[in-house]
Design an enzyme around this catalytic site. Sequence first.
Site, short mmCIF file in Angstrom:
data_model
loop_
_atom_site.label_atom_id
_atom_site.label_comp_id
_atom_site.label_asym_id
_atom_site.label_seq_id
_atom_site.Cartn_x
_atom_site.Cartn_y
_atom_site.Cartn_z
N GLY A 169 0.82 -1.22 0.00
CA GLY A 169 0.00 0.00 0.00
C GLY A 169 0.85 1.26 0.00
N GLY A 170 0.66 2.07 1.02
CA GLY A 170 1.38 3.33 1.12
C GLY A 170 2.89 3.14 1.13
N GLY A 404 10.61 10.64 -35.86
CA GLY A 404 10.43 11.11 -34.49
C GLY A 404 11.65 10.88 -33.63
N ALA A 405 12.35 9.79 -33.88
CA ALA A 405 13.52 9.49 -33.05
C ALA A 405 14.58 10.57 -33.21
CB ALA A 405 14.09 8.13 -33.40
C1 HXC Z 1 -0.72 -3.81 11.39
C2 HXC Z 1 0.64 -5.42 10.51
C3 HXC Z 1 0.42 -4.92 9.20
C4 HXC Z 1 -0.46 -3.78 9.06
C5 HXC Z 1 1.75 -6.60 9.06
N1 HXC Z 1 1.47 -6.45 10.37
N2 HXC Z 1 1.10 -5.67 8.34
N3 HXC Z 1 0.09 -4.86 11.58
N4 HXC Z 1 -0.99 -3.25 10.18
N5 HXC Z 1 -0.71 -3.24 7.87
C6 HXC Z 1 2.00 -7.26 11.49
C7 HXC Z 1 1.45 -8.67 11.55
O1 HXC Z 1 0.24 -8.70 12.24
C8 HXC Z 1 2.58 -9.38 12.32
O2 HXC Z 1 2.48 -9.06 13.69
C9 HXC Z 1 3.81 -8.69 11.80
O3 HXC Z 1 3.37 -7.43 11.28
C10 HXC Z 1 4.48 -9.45 10.69
O4 HXC Z 1 3.51 -9.74 9.69
P1 HXC Z 1 3.38 -11.18 9.03
O5 HXC Z 1 2.13 -11.21 8.26
O6 HXC Z 1 3.59 -12.24 10.06
O7 HXC Z 1 4.66 -11.18 8.07
P2 HXC Z 1 4.79 -11.78 6.60
O8 HXC Z 1 4.28 -13.17 6.56
O9 HXC Z 1 6.22 -11.53 6.23
O10 HXC Z 1 3.87 -10.89 5.67
C11 HXC Z 1 4.11 -9.51 5.52
C12 HXC Z 1 2.97 -8.84 4.74
C13 HXC Z 1 1.62 -9.15 5.47
C14 HXC Z 1 2.95 -9.37 3.33
C15 HXC Z 1 3.28 -7.34 4.72
O11 HXC Z 1 1.78 -8.88 6.85
C16 HXC Z 1 0.50 -8.33 4.92
O12 HXC Z 1 -0.06 -8.66 3.87
N6 HXC Z 1 0.12 -7.28 5.66
C17 HXC Z 1 -0.99 -6.40 5.25
C18 HXC Z 1 -0.62 -5.57 4.04
C19 HXC Z 1 -1.65 -4.54 3.68
O13 HXC Z 1 -2.62 -4.89 3.02
N7 HXC Z 1 -1.49 -3.33 4.22
C20 HXC Z 1 -2.43 -2.22 4.09
C21 HXC Z 1 -2.08 -1.48 2.82
S1 HXC Z 1 -3.18 -0.17 2.51
P3 HXC Z 1 3.09 -9.98 14.87
O14 HXC Z 1 2.54 -9.38 16.11
O15 HXC Z 1 2.63 -11.37 14.59
O16 HXC Z 1 4.57 -9.82 14.77
C22 HXC Z 1 -2.28 1.22 2.76
C23 HXC Z 1 -3.07 2.49 2.68
C24 HXC Z 1 -2.34 3.55 1.96
O17 HXC Z 1 -1.14 1.21 3.00
C25 HXC Z 1 -2.71 3.57 0.51
C26 HXC Z 1 -2.28 4.82 -0.11
C27 HXC Z 1 -2.78 5.05 -1.48
#
Ligand code: HXC
Length: 514
Positions: A169-170, A404-405
Amino acid sequence: MMTADDPRILELRALRERARQGGGPERIARHHARGKLTARERLDLLLDPGSFYEFEPFATGRLVDGETFYGDGVVTGYGKIDGRTVFVYSQDFTVLGGSLGEAQARKICRVMDLALSDGAPIIGLIDSGGARIQEGVHSLGGYGEIFRRNTKCSGVVPQISVMLGPCAGGAAYSPAVTDLIIMVERRSFMFITGPDVIKEVTGETIDLEGLGGAYVHMAISGACHLTAPDDQTALALCRLALSYLPSNNTENPPFVPTDDDPLRADEELNRIVPLDPGKAYRMHDVVERVVDHGSWLELQPMWAMNAITGWARMGGRSVGIVAQEPSVMAGVIDIDASDKIARFVRTCDCFNIPLVTFVDSPGFLPGIDQEHRGIIRHGAKVLYAYAEATVPKISIVTRKAYGGAYIVMSSKSLGGDISFAWPSAEVAVMGADGAVNLLYRDQIASAPDPAAERARLAREYERKFNNPYHAAAAGFFDDVIEPRETRARVIAALDALRDKSVAPPPRRHGNMPV
Ligand code: HXC
């Protein structure tokens, strides 16, 4: 007076140590087991030894499940790279996956604000699951604040993003606004939504690497500029990249002394373009022979490989090299090559890096697919970027400069400062076959031997246009030079243009086709 065993000193030390532990020893061990360095270890490698000073190590975010972490998942501060000040932030995946909450966003914004007012680069070491889910709108708002600053800093101070983990995401959109993205192979990923969400929404199954690994963004999407096998190499690449860039848009890039003679002639260049115009040669070889030894840093080497972009130095000064690679798709300009060239030209122009353009292209790529996908819109970016750029612009036509190139690639009519041609240069609206078929359709059809007539007319056309002298006669080239003297002539031209200054017209900003 406070002594070393004063309880207040001991408390400070204990709190500092707790802050240093991020998500705790267990999570750090898991992080290391994945072959990743911690946020602090990365900063130690990135910055000159002992130069880092941290901000807000005791900042805590909103309570998440009753737990808060000192630093809130990011280490921020300032330090030096090769003696130059940089502002940095390094996300800590061991704290809630490096996700961005309100306090983390505030800390990142603070270093961005200071970098902007100080005129120093911003380097983000990104390892984050994106917006912190538990903080809802506060984390979304945090990204808004960061994007706004990314945009404000754009073209003022260099912004470099080093991707060191899964960035969602962000955590992918903010780097996309920055000037340079470096990814670690097999450990860093960029995507807007992860594989699980994709499965749910579209039913597609894909893993992290296939969705947004370094190879995907280097070879397919074009979102990434450089890749590295591990954290250490990625951070070294970041230091290297910075050596080509000034600290801000009012400065020139650092001068790096070289023992490579500016007058060095290269005899091989006189032989590099084959006599047979249908045969290819490698423009990479030309570039490497012309620039200061060992200074060539190619960007996006696996995407739109028919175009070449990268930084080098000539006579110790940074230059941006743009070229076609005739050994890939004959160096034709397609949609991806247009995007690659236009973005790079603008990056160099922001940061006072002169442009040296090597041209060998049969033109824009014809075809229904390219037309329907918007080659007009994308190709227009190239001519806009070159016409807009006010840094010194030098071009060398090595062989084909058709249609154009010829025009878009830093031609004099588009505002190029100094244009050279090699004796092998060909400037024409189009190649002989296409031109003869268009101009002499009736004459060929009515000839007793149409094929022989077409061949005769094509030879005549080639005699007229397959040399640089008709264009030189009309002033479109400043000189026709021997290839061997290219380095000396370009360095002399760069030297002559060093004080070039152009006042932009008063306007809010141009409206580049995007
Ligand atoms: C809170 C999060 C988190 C999130 C991960 N964690 N992403 N906590 N908010 N967005 C935490 C997990 O709960 C976990 O906590 C630790 O981080 C590690 O994550 P894992 O999933 O165990 O790691 P991994 O298997 O390596 O996977 C990483 C990952 C996955 C691919 C990033 O965590 C994931 O898909 N997260 C969500 C991604 C997402 O959709 N984010 C929102 C994007 S929208 P613990 O306590 O177990 O250590 C956005 C808005 C802005 O960003 C858009 C702007 C245009």
